[in-house]
Structures are given as structure tokens and as C-alpha cells.
Design an enzyme around this catalytic site. Structure first.
Site, PDB file in Angstrom:
ATOM      1  N   GLU A 108       3.984   9.174  -0.858  1.00  0.00           N
ATOM      2  CA  GLU A 108       3.922   9.669  -2.245  1.00  0.00           C
ATOM      3  C   GLU A 108       2.960  10.853  -2.345  1.00  0.00           C
ATOM      4  OE1 GLU A 108       3.136   5.620  -3.670  1.00  0.00           O
ATOM      5  OE2 GLU A 108       4.730   5.973  -5.143  1.00  0.00           O
ATOM      6  N   GLU A 128       6.682  -0.733  -0.035  1.00  0.00           N
ATOM      7  CA  GLU A 128       6.037  -1.572  -1.044  1.00  0.00           C
ATOM      8  C   GLU A 128       6.822  -2.851  -1.347  1.00  0.00           C
ATOM      9  OE1 GLU A 128       6.252   1.647  -1.031  1.00  0.00           O
ATOM     10  OE2 GLU A 128       4.465   2.576  -1.881  1.00  0.00           O
TER      11      GLU A 128
END
Ligand code: T1G
Length: 689
Positions: A108, A128
Site C-alpha cells: 500500500e 491481510e
């Protein structure tokens, strides 16, 4: 060079600001790392001599994500969003220079840079979902804008990383860097700065949010494809909803959806369990009390005695990682059958595209056969995998004692027998250990490593390391009947049989356990394993329901009938014959049948597992409660989003567990329900496992 803080450095080279993160082991985005990046970026932006910015990491990998160990505590500023905003709004071009694994918050971060370049061996992922979460720092909104909807959906729901080739092809990276990643990054961003003009921001990409296939079809297809594998999990669906927001909402609106769903998952029980398990799994490989200087033996050649289902599967684990292995069988027919089954397994995998044909040959060539243990004289590790008979095992180990080289490790794959007794059959008990693989041994990740009273630290340390090499998750356990996994399983199966006798249909019991998250219930599992396992045909006297089923020839799936009837595709159907037999047995044994609630079934199957786990801890058979959870998730299909039996008990509250155990003790008058002293004392202190 300016040390921004003890984790991040800022160098200005040739008009380029190089922000280097150095925070072993994986440059996770801890508070110090976040603060260092943030200050580094602001210093670079304020420095007029700087035309472009490089973000890179020292050590083994680019940022591997947020610091999971910080999740429990209140986040400290600067928050990750603040840093990513600074990168995304940067007035100077920024490139992320990636090596190792850019995962989660790491990817990210890279997606908030204008450009990304990477080493050839780099990997990129948003894992995640394995933590019961979703990428909470814009990953679900930026990734589809750069790799497209389908690829993004696959990455966030599987959590699997992609390689640099794939990343280059999909546009996730702009350039495959050469040997000197740092120098390449400086040159790259200097050129971009020299060109001037606007620099690309991933958030502005819209064209990849639609493709020839309508998005509705894509989303429906993914949901259908992952439904079975993700049954009971929340995170996969939440990830899909975030990608849906990316295609249906403006970027900032999509970010709000991502933030809301992220917080829902973060505050829920599932992600707490999966975060706990992330560390539990890594803790299991650490053995308290073994000195760092303890020598680790080299294992270059392995022998396996027994080429049946277990022995063959065990041998495949070695070949899979390039270790030559010799299987010893008692006769040529059995040996040929064993080697043939191994080849068929590999060919089957290759036919599904999961293995190259040349790898089938390579691996089969690493597996040799022999008809005498003499062939194992030069093996560093010998694993006995014959049937569960103590006399046979002791005979094998006494022969190995003569044949095997002095430094060889002698291991038994026994699933329950006394390893100390086996070790006594040799003159080298310090070299004897248990390596309990789970069937199918080439698939199941769990390996119970059983330490005998005399097993040396060096042999233990070697086997724990070897487990990692053959891609197993090992837990070190002590010697007792059933070690950890089977000993606890016996408690669940015992109670399942009792509640069935007391009137709960076997299909109800199995549904309760299936809905709890197990891949199958207690009776389907018994049918799969075979009801005649350990059944003494010659002396069977209808003492139990299982005896009576075996006496009827209903031995489980393999005979197309056991607790259930099975059609040709082995689908189970409740059997009236079994229901009548159980009712008859209840009547014969004076058990009054009644309706039993799902909650009682769940309590009576699960809580005795917790209680037995507490006893196992008291006896020192397991080093830690989390090891018991690792055994159950990896060896018995305990749903990872419930963390394992001991974590589950903690989430219920140990006082609640003790109270329920005592209530069943009262209801049944059976001391089976007596809570373990450890459980009681922890509950009284308001403690946890
Ligand atoms: N946080 C804290 N510690 C970590 C960590 C992390 N993200 N990753 C690894 N460690 C520790 C690990 O506990 C072990 O410690 C050591 O590093 C080596 O790990 C906002 C919310 C990177 C592929 O899920 O997949 O970003 O035992 O044994 O086999 O959207 O670690 O040595 O004391 O696994 O070589 C997303 C998790 C986080 C990646 C390396 N990222 N890590 O594997 O070594 S959430 C992840 C891994 C997030 C954002 C969200 C692997 C690895 P110790 P290891 P490895």
C-alpha cells in the site's frame, strides 16, 4: 546522511532523496518506522536541492506490512494514512524500490508512490485476509486501479503474492531493476524528475476498473469460487465488498467504505483469533531451554521404512525439497506398489497444472526403493512408518541400531505408542525421536515432534529445523498416549458417541461441529478413518455401537457404510439402520434417549478438548497453550478464525468454561467432567491460557 531516527535514514545523492528503512526482521510499519518515513518525506520535500525521492529498505525485504504486534495497542501518530497521504500528494516524484516481499501496508505504501521498480525476485501481496482483515490503507481502492478488478479480487481474497514478472506484466511495477536496486532507483527517479510535468498517481487511474467482462459477473464468479474454502470466514467477503466499492464509487468514497469495513473486522473476534494465530504458529518453532550453541545435524539423505500410505507420503516431503530418500519395504510387490502410488500422486498433481512434468521425474528420481534396512546405512535420518505394533517397531529399531551410522537420527511415525519404549530397543535413545506426520503426509502441514525422555537437544533442534525445510509446521510434544492431537481428539469423539447414544442423531452432532467450522463432523471423520481402526474382529462382542457396526460390515466410507450410507461419490446419507442400532444399544445399556440441544452438543464436544488441553499443559506434554492451538488448526481442521481450542476457551472466559464443566459433572455424575486444576486456578485468578 541524516539519521531521521533509529529506523530510517535520509541520504541526498545526485539531487535525489533516498529514504532507507532499516528495521529488522521485515521492516514492518512500526511507529518508529512510520515516524521516520514521514519525517524523511517532509525533509525531502522541503529541500530545494531534491528533485525526486526514493523509498527503499535495507535487510531482507521491503516493508512486509503494518506491525501486527502493535494491533492490540492504541495506534500512535503518525498513522499510516498520514504517511501515505504525504506520499500520494508529494510535489516531487517518488519511486518505491522493492526487493523481498512488499506485503500489506508495504505494498500500500508503494502504491502511494508515483512509480515502483523491483528486483527480479520480489513479491507483492495483500495478505491481510489471512489475519481476518482487509488492506486498510487504500490497498483495496488502489490495487484494482492498477492491476484490474479480477486480479485484485484474486489477490485480496487469496492473500497470495505475485512475482515480479507478473507485476511488470500487469503494470504493478514500472521497471524490473538490475543488480543494484538502489542505483537503478536513483537513476530512474532522476530521469522522471528531469522529464518534469505531472507524475502518475494510482488513485487517478480509472480505465482498469472496467473490462470486457461485466463486473457483476466477475464478483458473482469470485464469490461462487471461494464459497466452499472460505465458509465461516468474514474477511474474504469484506474484501470483495471493498473492491466493489472501488468500481462503483469515487475514490474518496471507496476509501470510506474500506475504512468502515476494516474497523469492523479489526474489532471482531475472527481477526483477533487470526492475529493471535499468526504469532502462535511462529512461536511453535521455538524450543525453550535449548542453548543456541546446540549443534544442528546435517540431513542430506533420508530413509523411510514402510512404503504404504504414510511412508510414501512422508518420502514425498523429502523429494519435494530435493532431498534423496530411500523407502524400504518387505517385498518387491509392496515396494513397487508404494513407488507406483507416489508417481501417480505426482502425475495427478501435474495434471492439475500444479507441478511441471519435469518435476515429476526429478522428484521420482530422488525416491529409491530397497528391501533391506542395510540400504539405509548412510542415511542421516531414518523414519519408521510401519503399522502400529510395538513389537514390530522395537524389532525395527533394534536392527537400525546396528545398521544406521552413529550420527543418524532414528524417528518413529507412531501416532500414539510410547516412544520411550521404542527408544529402549536401541543403544542410542538420545538419537530416537517421534516424527508424527498426519495423513496424507505429503499434504497435511502439521508435524508433531515427540521428544523422548532421552532425546538429545541436538536431535530436537535438528528436527525442528528440518520440519521447516520440508514445509511442515512442527510442534514439540511429550510422550503420552495420543501425544497432543489424538489425546484431545479422543475426548471429542468420546462425547460425540455419548450424545448420540443419548438421542442426538449422528447427523445433528456432525452438523453442529460442521457449523462450528470443522471440515466435517465426528462421525463423518470416524467413517473416513475407518471404524475398524483398532477393532479386534476375533474378539468383538457388540460392546459398543462401533463394534456392532463393524460386526455388520459397516466399517466406514471404504465399505460404503458406517455411521452413514455412502453413494459412489462417497456422499454421506443418514442411515435408519444406524439410528435403530443406536436406539437398540441405548435400550440394552439402560440409556434413556432424549432430545439434545445443539448448544449442549457443542459444549460436550468442545469443552472436554479444552480441559484435556489444560491437563496436557499441566503434565508438560505441550510447551504452551498456543502450541496446542497450532496442532488443532493444522492437524484437525479447527477453524483458524476461532484460533484453536485454548484461544477459544480464553474468548469464552475460563470461568465460564469451568462453570459449564462443573454443570455437566453435576448433570451426569461423571468425573470425566472434573475441571483440571490448572483451568480452575487460571479461572479463579481471572487469567487466560
Ligand atoms: N508485523 C510484525 N512482525 C512480523 C510481521 C509483521 N507484519 N511479519 C513478520 N513478522 C515477524 C515474525 O513474527 C517473525 O518474528 C519474523 O518477523 C520473521 O517472520 C494496514 C493492516 C514477511 C513473508 O501479513 O507473511 O499491513 O518469530 O518467520 O517465513 O493494510 O513474515 O522471528 O520473532 O514469518 O521469512 C500484512 C506477515 C500485515 C505479512 C516473511 N502483512 N508476514 O516470512 O519469516 S497487516 C502480513 C509474513 C497490514 C495494512 C494491514 C512473513 C514474511 P520472530 P517469519 P518468513
Amino acid at each position: 546522511m541524516v539519521a531521521v531516527n533509529n529506523k530510517v535514514r535520509l541520504d541526498i545523492e545526485q539531487g535525489v532523496a533516498v529514504i532507507s528503512i532499516d528495521s529488522p526482521p521485515v521492516n514492518a510499519l512500526s511507529h518508529a518506522v512510520r515516524e521516520g518515513i514521514y519525517n524523511g518525506v517532509n525533509q525531502a520535500l522541503a529541500d530545494d536541492s531534491v528533485g525526486g525521492i526514493v523509498v527503499l529498505c535495507e535487510g531482507r525485504t521491503f516493508i512486509a506490512g503494518a506491525d501486527i504486534s502493535e494491533f492490540g495497542s492504541a495506534p500512535k501518530e503518525p498513522h499510516l494514512h498520514t504517511i501515505l497521504e504525504a506520499l500520494d500528494q508529494s510535489t516531487k516524484p517518488v519511486v518505491a524500490a522493492i526487493h523481498g516481499t512488499a506485503l500489506g501496508g508495504g505494498l500500500e505504501t508503494a502504491l502511494c508512490c508515483n512509480y515502483r521498480i523491483a528486483s527480479a525476485n520480489a513479491k507483492f501481496g495483500l495478505p491481510e485476509v489471512h489475519l481476518g482483515l482487509l488492506p486498510g490503507a487504500g490497498g483495496t481502492q488502489r490495487l484494482p486501479r492498477i492491476v484490474g478488478v479480477e486480479k485484485a479480487l484474486s489477490m485480496v481474497t487469496s492473500g497470495a503474492p505475485i512475482g515480479a514478472e507478473d507485476a511488470l506484466k500487469t503494470g504493478l511495477i514500472d521497471l524490473m531493476a538490475g543488480e543494484d536496486l538502489r542505483a537503478n532507483a536513483i537513476d530512474f527517479i532522476r530521469d522522471k524528475a528531469a522529464i518534469g510535468g505531472d507524475h502518475p498517481r494510482v488513485r487517478d487511474n480509472q480505465e482498469k476498473l472496467s473490462s470486457s467482462v461485466p463486473n457483476e459477473e466477475i464478483f458473482a464468479g469470485v464469490r461462487k469460487m471461494i464459497a466452499r474454502k472460505t465458509r465461516g470466514f468474514l474477511a474474504p467477503e469484506y474484501n470483495i465488498q471493498c473492491i466493489e466499492a472501488a468500481v462503483s464509487k469515487p475514490f474518496d468514497e471507496g476509501m470510506k467504505t474500506e475504512g468502515k469495513l476494516f474497523m469492523e473486522l479489526m474489532s471482531g473476534a475472527q481477526s483477533k483469533a487470526q492475529q493471535y494465530f499468526f504469532f502462535a504458529e511462529r512461536q511453535a518453532s521455538k524450543v525453550d531451554g535449548i542453548d543456541k550453541t546446540t549443534p544442528e545435524l546435517q540431513i542430506a539423505k533420508v530413509g523411510v521404512i514402510g512404503g504404504g500410505l504414510m511412508g510414501g507420503g512422508i518420502a514425498m516431503n523429502m523429494a519435494n525439497v530435493g532431498i534423496p530418500v530411500t523407502i524400504v519395504e518387505t517385498n518387491q510387490t509392496a515396494l513397487d506398489r508404494g513407488l507406483g502410488t507416489i508417481r501417480k500422486n505426482y502425475e495427478n498433481t501435474a495434471s492439475k497444472g500444479r507441478l511441471r512434468l519435469e518435476d515429476v521425474e526429478t522428484r521420482c528420481n530422488l525416491i529409491n526403493g530397497a528391501l533391506d534396512v542395510d540400504a539405509l546405512a548412510d542415511c542421516d535420518l531414518i523414519i519408521e512408518a510401519v503399522f502400529e505394533n510395538m513389537a514390530v517397531k522395537k524389532d525395527i529399531f533394534s536392527r537400525l541400531d546396528v545398521v544406521a551410522k552413529p550420527t543418524a537420527i532414528l524417528a518413529s511415525n507412531t501416532s500414539a505408542l510410547d516412544l520411550n519404549e521404542i527408544a529402549q530397543a536401541t543403544s542410542r535413545p538420545e538419537s530416537v525421536i517421534g516424527l508424527h506426520f498426519f495423513s496424507p503426509a505429503n499434504v497435511m502441514k502439521l508435524l508433531e515432534i515427540v521428544r523422548g525422555d532421552k532425546t538429545s537437544d541436538s536431535v530436537i533442534k535438528t528436527c525442528m529445523a528440518f520440519a521447516k525445510k520440508i514445509k511442515k509446521v512442527a510442534t514439540l510434544v511429550g510422550v503420552c498416549p495420543g501425544f497432543v492431537g489424538n489425546r484431545i481428539l479422543f475426548m471429542r469423539q468420546h462425547q460425540a458417541n455419548l450424545v448420540a447414544l443419548e438421542g442426538a442423531p449422528v447427523s445433528q452432532v456432525d452438523k453442529v461441529l460442521f457449523d462450528f467450522g470443522f471440515p466435517m463432523g465426528a462421525f463423518q471423520m470416524a467413517d473416513l478413518a475407518g471404524l475398524d481402526l483398532g477393532w479386534d474382529k476375533d474378539n468383538s462382542n457388540s460392546e459398543t455401537v462401533k463394534d456392532r457396526l463393524c460386526e455388520m460390515g459397516r466399517c466406514g466410507q471404504k465399505t460404503r457404510s458406517g455411521f452413514y450410507d455412502y453413494d459412489d461419490s462417497r456422499r454421506p446419507a443418514p442411515s435408519a439402520v444406524v439410528a435403530d442400532l443406536i436406539a437398540d444399544h441405548a435400550q440394552k445399556t439402560g440409556v434413556i434417549q432424549r432430545q439434545i440441544s445443539d448448544q449442549e452438543i457443542l459444549d460436550r464436544c468442545i469443552l472436554p478438548m479444552v480441559n484435556e488441553g489444560a491437563k496436557i499443559l499441566e503434565e508438560g506434554i505441550a510447551m504452551r497453550a498456543s502450541d496446542i492451538d497450532v496442532v488443532y488448526v493444522y492437524g484437525y481442521g479447527w477453524p483458524i478464525y476461532r484460533g484453536g481450542p485454548m484461544h477459544y476457551a480464553n474468548s469464552l472466559g475460563l470461568s465460564e468454561v469451568v462453570a459449564k464443566l462443573r454443570a455437566y459433572q453435576q448433570q451426569t455424575g461423571d468425573d470425566f467432567w472434573e475441571p483440571s486444576p490448572l483451568l480452575v486456578s487460571l479461572a479463579e485468578q481471572g487469567g487466560q491460557f
